[in-house]
Structure formats: C-alpha cells, structure tokens
Design a protein around this motif. Sequence first.
Motif, PDB file in Angstrom:
ATOM      1  N   GLN A   1       0.884  -1.257   0.201  1.00 10.77           N
ATOM      2  CA  GLN A   1      -0.004   0.035  -0.002  1.00 10.77           C
ATOM      3  C   GLN A   1       0.806   1.190   0.017  1.00 10.77           C
ATOM      4  OE1 GLN A   1      -2.448  -1.479   3.449  1.00 10.77           O
ATOM      5  NE2 GLN A   1      -4.226  -0.483   2.450  1.00 10.77           N
ATOM      6  N   PHE A   2       2.023   1.266   0.853  1.00  8.55           N
ATOM      7  CA  PHE A   2       2.815   2.157   0.775  1.00  8.55           C
ATOM      8  C   PHE A   2       3.628   2.431  -0.467  1.00  8.55           C
ATOM      9  CE2 PHE A   2       7.352   3.322   1.328  1.00  8.55           C
ATOM     10  CZ  PHE A   2       7.563   4.699   1.490  1.00  8.55           C
ATOM     11  N   ILE A   3       4.114   1.270  -1.027  1.00 11.68           N
ATOM     12  CA  ILE A   3       4.927   1.681  -2.309  1.00 11.68           C
ATOM     13  C   ILE A   3       3.761   1.872  -3.296  1.00 11.68           C
ATOM     14  CG2 ILE A   3       5.953   0.138  -4.114  1.00 11.68           C
ATOM     15  CD1 ILE A   3       7.045  -1.614  -1.930  1.00 11.68           C
ATOM     16  N   ALA A   4       2.911   1.460  -3.435  1.00 13.41           N
ATOM     17  CA  ALA A   4       1.736   1.886  -4.680  1.00 13.41           C
ATOM     18  C   ALA A   4       1.369   3.347  -4.366  1.00 13.41           C
ATOM     19  CB  ALA A   4       0.457   0.856  -4.391  1.00 13.41           C
ATOM     20  N   SER A   5       1.109   3.804  -3.192  1.00 13.92           N
ATOM     21  CA  SER A   5       0.764   5.101  -2.858  1.00 13.92           C
ATOM     22  C   SER A   5       1.843   6.125  -3.376  1.00 13.92           C
ATOM     23  CB  SER A   5       0.533   5.125  -1.345  1.00 13.92           C
ATOM     24  OG  SER A   5      -0.011   6.566  -1.033  1.00 13.92           O
ATOM     25  N   PHE A   6       3.227   5.806  -3.161  1.00 13.10           N
ATOM     26  CA  PHE A   6       4.334   6.655  -3.253  1.00 13.10           C
ATOM     27  C   PHE A   6       4.525   6.658  -4.623  1.00 13.10           C
ATOM     28  CE2 PHE A   6       8.748   5.679  -4.761  1.00 13.10           C
ATOM     29  CZ  PHE A   6       9.129   7.098  -4.543  1.00 13.10           C
ATOM     30  N   LEU A   7       4.407   5.532  -5.528  1.00 10.88           N
ATOM     31  CA  LEU A   7       4.800   5.441  -7.095  1.00 10.88           C
ATOM     32  C   LEU A   7       3.670   6.161  -7.711  1.00 10.88           C
ATOM     33  CD1 LEU A   7       5.907   1.989  -7.590  1.00 10.88           C
ATOM     34  CD2 LEU A   7       7.298   4.107  -7.438  1.00 10.88           C
ATOM     35  N   ARG A   8       2.366   6.176  -7.243  1.00  6.10           N
ATOM     36  CA  ARG A   8       1.267   6.629  -8.017  1.00  6.10           C
ATOM     37  C   ARG A   8       1.423   8.334  -7.798  1.00  6.10           C
ATOM     38  NH1 ARG A   8      -4.091   8.204  -6.325  1.00  6.10           N
ATOM     39  NH2 ARG A   8      -5.419   8.090  -8.386  1.00  6.10           N
ATOM     40  N   ARG A   9       1.717   8.715  -6.706  1.00  9.10           N
ATOM     41  CA  ARG A   9       1.959  10.116  -6.679  1.00  9.10           C
ATOM     42  C   ARG A   9       3.304  10.443  -7.289  1.00  9.10           C
ATOM     43  NH1 ARG A   9      -0.632   8.796  -1.869  1.00  9.10           N
ATOM     44  NH2 ARG A   9      -1.743  10.460  -0.823  1.00  9.10           N
ATOM     45  N   LEU A  10       4.209   9.784  -7.335  1.00  8.39           N
ATOM     46  CA  LEU A  10       5.464  10.262  -7.985  1.00  8.39           C
ATOM     47  C   LEU A  10       5.356  10.718  -9.464  1.00  8.39           C
ATOM     48  CD1 LEU A  10       8.528  10.617  -7.319  1.00  8.39           C
ATOM     49  CD2 LEU A  10       8.856   8.116  -8.372  1.00  8.39           C
ATOM     50  N   VAL A  11       4.515   9.652 -10.188  1.00  8.96           N
ATOM     51  CA  VAL A  11       4.484   9.854 -11.802  1.00  8.96           C
ATOM     52  C   VAL A  11       3.164  10.482 -12.077  1.00  8.96           C
ATOM     53  CG1 VAL A  11       5.551   7.363 -12.017  1.00  8.96           C
ATOM     54  CG2 VAL A  11       2.753   7.471 -11.899  1.00  8.96           C
ATOM     55  N   LEU A  12       2.173  11.109 -11.111  1.00 13.25           N
ATOM     56  CA  LEU A  12       1.090  11.673 -11.340  1.00 13.25           C
ATOM     57  C   LEU A  12       1.075  13.189 -10.846  1.00 13.25           C
ATOM     58  CD1 LEU A  12      -1.924   9.169 -10.903  1.00 13.25           C
ATOM     59  CD2 LEU A  12      -0.495   9.937 -12.999  1.00 13.25           C
ATOM     60  N   THR A  13       2.024  13.380 -10.172  1.00  6.45           N
ATOM     61  CA  THR A  13       2.114  14.677  -9.717  1.00  6.45           C
ATOM     62  C   THR A  13       3.491  15.320  -9.832  1.00  6.45           C
ATOM     63  OG1 THR A  13       2.912  14.387  -7.392  1.00  6.45           O
ATOM     64  CG2 THR A  13       0.745  14.274  -7.779  1.00  6.45           C
ATOM     65  N   GLU A  14       3.928  16.533  -9.735  1.00  7.26           N
ATOM     66  CA  GLU A  14       5.254  17.346  -9.826  1.00  7.26           C
ATOM     67  C   GLU A  14       5.839  17.258  -8.482  1.00  7.26           C
ATOM     68  OE1 GLU A  14       6.482  17.788 -12.724  1.00  7.26           O
ATOM     69  OE2 GLU A  14       4.700  17.098 -13.641  1.00  7.26           O
ATOM     70  N   LYS A  15       5.219  16.691  -7.545  1.00 10.04           N
ATOM     71  CA  LYS A  15       5.979  16.769  -6.233  1.00 10.04           C
ATOM     72  C   LYS A  15       7.192  16.108  -6.195  1.00 10.04           C
ATOM     73  CE  LYS A  15       1.479  16.818  -3.836  1.00 10.04           C
ATOM     74  NZ  LYS A  15       0.211  16.212  -3.116  1.00 10.04           N
TER      75      LYS A  15
END
Length: 222
Positions: A104-118
């Motif tokens: 859940q952590f890995i998926a949440s992190f990767l999703r934010r990484l590729v879909l935002t500019e954060k």
Amino acid sequence: MNNNNNNKQDFGIIVTLWKQVTVTQDGKVPLDTFLTAAKEVLRVVDAFGSGFRMVKNDIAGNIKKLYRANQSVQATTLQDLVISENSPDGLATVALLWLKRAFQFIASFLRRLVLTEKSLEQCVTEAYDCTLRPCHTAFIQKVFWAGVKLAPSREGFYRKLHPDPKVVESRIKEFLIELHDPLCSIVQFYVQRGLESECKGDEIYQQKNNSDDWLLESGEDN
C-alpha cells in the motif's frame, strides 16, 4: 557492459510478472505468482538506496514467512492460507498483513510520483502518512524518517530503474495497473475479517474498478 547493467536495472520484468497475478473469480490471490512478483518489487526499493534497507528487509522477511507458513498447508491462494490459520496472530496472517501495508505504501508513493510534480520526499511523506505511519511505533517512525533523508532525488531514483525517465514512468503506470486488483483483494479481505484497522491507504486501493483511467487520475485520495 552498460547495456547489461541497464537490462539488470530495468524493472520491465516486474510488469511481466504482475500480469501473471490473476485474481480468481471469488476474489482470491494466487499465492505462488503473487510472491514471485513481490520479490521483484525489491528492485524498486533498492532504488531508494541504503536508507530504505529496513523496508526491503521487512518485505523480504515477510515473503519468506509466507512460504514457510505454507509448507504444511499447501494453500493455492493467500486468503486460503490465512483462513487455514484462523488466528490474528498466525505466522502467515501477520506476515501478509505487513506485506500488504508495505505494498500500500509503495503503490501510494509511486502513484504520487508519476502523477504529480511533487518531490520524491513529498511523495514518500504523503504515502507514509496514510499507510505505514499509523502502524509504526515512535522509534520505527524515527528510523524511517532517517532513511527518507538519505533517499535520492526523483531524477536519481528514476536513473536507478532505467536510463530513460519516460520509460520508467510508463512502466510504473503499467505496474500500478497490474498491482491494483490483487492489492485491493487483499486489502478488502483484511478489512472484512477485522484484521486491519490502522493502515487505511489511498481510497483507490480500497475498491476495484475496471477503468485504468480512473486508477491513473491525479486527484488526491486522502
């Protein structure tokens, strides 16, 4: 030499293996294909560097525990293995609980990484807050944040996975799509059996949906 190194680091193999993790009609996750695919995700954790050794060891250790717990049971699905123990403190039950939380952590992190500019650190922080942090003691939280400070930049993280950042983003998205249904099935299983109350995770991993576009929307989940 460089080509061999790039092929080794390219996590395209992860996508291939997760495509083989097919949830059964009754919502169960095949044990062998899931654990085989899960081991390859350690490549992604490696890209964080030495600061995330704790996360890597935790994932690897829980995979081994699940294999060990199944030696006498010979269950074909993760859910059947947990059901066979019929105990919230069972070896497989606890191991899969923590493996679920890690994914859940890995998926949440990767999703934010590729879909935002954060920044990578921002993505890690937000993912940790809604997944692992509520489950960790104050001491473990300090260890985790110390590891975050050693994490690479977004660019450095991508380079460790593939020399072309566009390829990395494309394959991360493929991985997220393939991971979605198996992870959702496990998340729902633990909630329905009253075995999880701390790790909520992103809402998008709490329900199944056939639309890949929906999965890859950039809206905030928490």
